[in-house]
Design an enzyme around this catalytic site. Sequence first.
Site, PDB file in Angstrom:
ATOM      1  N   ARG A  95      -6.906   1.600  16.811  1.00 23.67           N
ATOM      2  CA  ARG A  95      -5.729   2.400  16.465  1.00 23.67           C
ATOM      3  C   ARG A  95      -5.596   3.577  17.430  1.00 23.67           C
ATOM      4  NH1 ARG A  95      -6.696   5.149  12.627  1.00 23.67           N
ATOM      5  NH2 ARG A  95      -8.706   4.321  11.930  1.00 23.67           N
ATOM      6  N   TYR A 115      -2.724  -4.725  18.200  1.00 21.24           N
ATOM      7  CA  TYR A 115      -4.036  -4.616  17.563  1.00 21.24           C
ATOM      8  C   TYR A 115      -4.006  -4.017  16.162  1.00 21.24           C
ATOM      9  CZ  TYR A 115      -8.936  -4.183  16.855  1.00 21.24           C
ATOM     10  OH  TYR A 115     -10.179  -4.336  16.338  1.00 21.24           O
ATOM     11  N   LYS A 121      -2.162  -0.075   7.336  1.00 14.73           N
ATOM     12  CA  LYS A 121      -2.181   1.379   7.317  1.00 14.73           C
ATOM     13  C   LYS A 121      -0.760   1.947   7.236  1.00 14.73           C
ATOM     14  CE  LYS A 121      -6.382   0.899   7.239  1.00 14.73           C
ATOM     15  NZ  LYS A 121      -7.607   1.207   7.873  1.00 14.73           N
ATOM     16  N   HIS A 134      -7.397   5.200   0.918  1.00 14.68           N
ATOM     17  CA  HIS A 134      -8.205   4.427   1.862  1.00 14.68           C
ATOM     18  C   HIS A 134      -9.560   4.155   1.211  1.00 14.68           C
ATOM     19  CE1 HIS A 134      -9.866   4.257   6.268  1.00 14.68           C
ATOM     20  NE2 HIS A 134      -9.471   3.077   5.864  1.00 14.68           N
ATOM     21  N   SER A 154     -12.720   4.808   8.595  1.00 16.41           N
ATOM     22  CA  SER A 154     -12.808   3.493   9.246  1.00 16.41           C
ATOM     23  C   SER A 154     -14.178   3.311   9.893  1.00 16.41           C
ATOM     24  CB  SER A 154     -11.747   3.379  10.336  1.00 16.41           C
ATOM     25  OG  SER A 154     -10.466   3.556   9.789  1.00 16.41           O
ATOM     26  N   CYS A 182     -17.130   2.967   8.597  1.00 16.34           N
ATOM     27  CA  CYS A 182     -18.240   3.709   7.989  1.00 16.34           C
ATOM     28  C   CYS A 182     -18.834   2.937   6.809  1.00 16.34           C
ATOM     29  CB  CYS A 182     -17.795   5.094   7.545  1.00 16.34           C
ATOM     30  SG  CYS A 182     -17.458   6.208   8.922  1.00 16.34           S
ATOM     31  N   ASP A 237     -10.709  -1.954   1.602  1.00 14.83           N
ATOM     32  CA  ASP A 237     -10.084  -0.963   2.492  1.00 14.83           C
ATOM     33  C   ASP A 237      -9.045  -0.068   1.811  1.00 14.83           C
ATOM     34  OD1 ASP A 237      -9.908   0.144   5.151  1.00 14.83           O
ATOM     35  OD2 ASP A 237      -8.002  -0.884   5.418  1.00 14.83           O
ATOM     36  N   ARG A 277     -13.374  -7.403  15.409  1.00 18.44           N
ATOM     37  CA  ARG A 277     -13.050  -7.583  13.987  1.00 18.44           C
ATOM     38  C   ARG A 277     -13.032  -9.053  13.596  1.00 18.44           C
ATOM     39  NH1 ARG A 277     -11.829  -2.724  10.787  1.00 18.44           N
ATOM     40  NH2 ARG A 277     -12.050  -1.093  12.334  1.00 18.44           N
TER      41      ARG A 277
HETATM   42  O1  SAT Z   1      -7.166  -1.030  12.713  1.00 22.73           O
HETATM   43  S1  SAT Z   1      -7.239  -0.875  11.253  1.00 22.73           S
HETATM   44  O2  SAT Z   1      -6.506   0.312  10.835  1.00 22.73           O
HETATM   45  O3  SAT Z   1      -6.662  -2.024  10.600  1.00 22.73           O
HETATM   46  C1  SAT Z   1      -8.852  -0.733  10.760  1.00 22.73           C
HETATM   47  C2  SAT Z   1      -9.235   0.670  10.495  1.00 22.73           C
HETATM   48  O4  SAT Z   1      -9.221   1.477  11.416  1.00 22.73           O
HETATM   49  O5  SAT Z   1      -9.562   1.009   9.347  1.00 22.73           O
HETATM   50 MN    MN Z   2      -9.560   1.192   7.003  1.00 21.46          MN
END
Ligand code: SAT
Ligand code: MN
Length: 599
Positions: free
Chosen positions: A69, A197, A206, A226, A248, A250, A273, A366
């Site tokens: 991101r 991505y 998000k 989140h 993210s 963690c 998530d 991922r």
């Molecule tokens: O890239 S994502 O936002 O889907 C994954 C994350 O950063 O939590």
């Molecule tokens: Mn996330």
Amino acid sequence: MNWPAKIRTWVDEVAAHTGARRFHWCSGSEQESAELAEAMLADKTLIALDADAFPASYLHRSHPSDVARTEHLTFICGESARETGPTNNWMSVEQAQAQIWPLFAGAMRDRTLYIVPYLMGPADSPYSRVGIQITDSPYVVANLRLMTRMGDIALRHLTDPDAVVLGVHSLGDLSPERRFVVHFPATRTIWSIGSGYGGNALLSKKCHALRIASVQARDEGWLAEHMLIVGLTSPAGETHYIAAAFPSACGKTNLAMLVPTLPGWRVETVGDDIAWLHVGTDGRLWAINPEAGMFGVAPGTSIKTNPNAIGSLTHDVIFTNVALGADRTPWWEGYRELAADEVLTDWQGRAWRPGSAEPAAHPNARFTVALRQCPSAGASHEAPRGVPISAIVFGGRRARLTPLVYEALSWQHGVYVGATMVSETTAAATGAVGVPRHDPMAMLPFCGYNMGEYFGHWLNIGRRLTRPPKIFHVNWFRKGSDGRFLWPGYGDNIRVLDWIVGRLHGRAKARMSPLGFVPTAEAVDMRGLGLSAAGIEELFAVDAGSWVEEAARGWTFLAGFGAALPAALHKEHDQLVQRLTAATQQAREKPIYTTGHRG
Ligand code: SAT
Ligand code: MN
């Protein structure tokens, strides 16, 4: 299926602007998915994995400049910067129209425009919402099919076309110079260009389920967070659902499906998530997971660290930016041992040998997979009403300072604990890794409005809960003076959850620390871990002197919200400082909150 006229008009407008001439209205069917995969194999968007080991599974390599991101290119559009607050990038609607929308002009001329309806939340849930994403990326379509309830099912839930969240996404030219993710909460619209991505491109995640939904949640009196959602059944047969907010990368996916190392515990994965939380008529907080899939971090995931994630990755998986073995199976750091002479292809398609300086998989590589494939997923994930939440757990990645676990003194104190959370940055977003930053409720990159106001909204929700969840803070990542992690983590985190559940029942022992309640020496089951007494003491140590500085940094951060900051958090801060001051005075005489093991 019947598409509402309003949606058809919108698609026509986007098509006219982007120059698209080929259209694909997605149904979500098996056949559609197979045909898309065929086309992506043909143009090398996807690479087939070994069909025996990983049926219907693929590798995708994103552009090397497009692997995480991009928070600095993410904007919230509204009336004023005050409305979106100091932690968001603000852009005026006029500026977005003048500078961002033109980037879409002609962008889909030689591409297919996919119209992807998706449902966020269980079928027939009063809390579920419909979104529609236009995209020119078939990879995004394939991911949305795993991540959401995509296709005809969403159209069946589309009763009010005015309530739908509309997203327009184009790969553009993938240039970071022309990459923007722009949100319009007032009109429930999202524009994303220049990235293929993850959270930049899968707009359901998000952009919709957090940034837009957080504004809807504020206006309608619920929370979009989140958070993972996990169900725990104790050896005594008590079931509790816990929602946990970590930034993210963690460990949300790991905690959501942990395999407990204490006997007799059972785990149900509800979400890894995002949680949408509503105040129930019973005065409890109820959670649904709006998503249907996982977009999990691959590096570090193994049969040892997360057997349920590995158990999910058996078929119909999309791997992104992992390495590839000669046998066409995926590989990433921490997955399995390699033979010394094994040659892999790294995430950028180059030959790679064990011992190379660079990792074979990108650190933010991922896997995308349907949650129903997770061995620990259960029926609750589809429950229209969701699950009642007994505890909220905030957590960060902190090498220093923060003890393994503590319990907030009240809902209001818990909101302060969440608001002042600090965590070290990870590879999930571009920029430096390992830098501590304030990340309130793990929502820093995801709250669609002024976070000062957001804290007030949390306090208001608390006032409506007659049976509020208890609030805790955890830190699995504390390190000793030798630089090694003090806590084994993963399945052993059940030992901390066991204490948390014990607190819910009023049986687990705790002592008061300036931060809140921490376990007494014997209260967390450490049997079999082989930790030294000094290591255990260090895990729980609250060094009041260092926390005085931490609290001051926390206040500087909170003060940045100015008038938007609720007075209650100022009060909580003052009380924390008082408790810390008392502890430092006491420590001068008798060091009860500090440890003697700080190198
Ligand atoms: O890239 S994502 O936002 O889907 C994954 C994350 O950063 O939590
Ligand atoms: Mn996330």
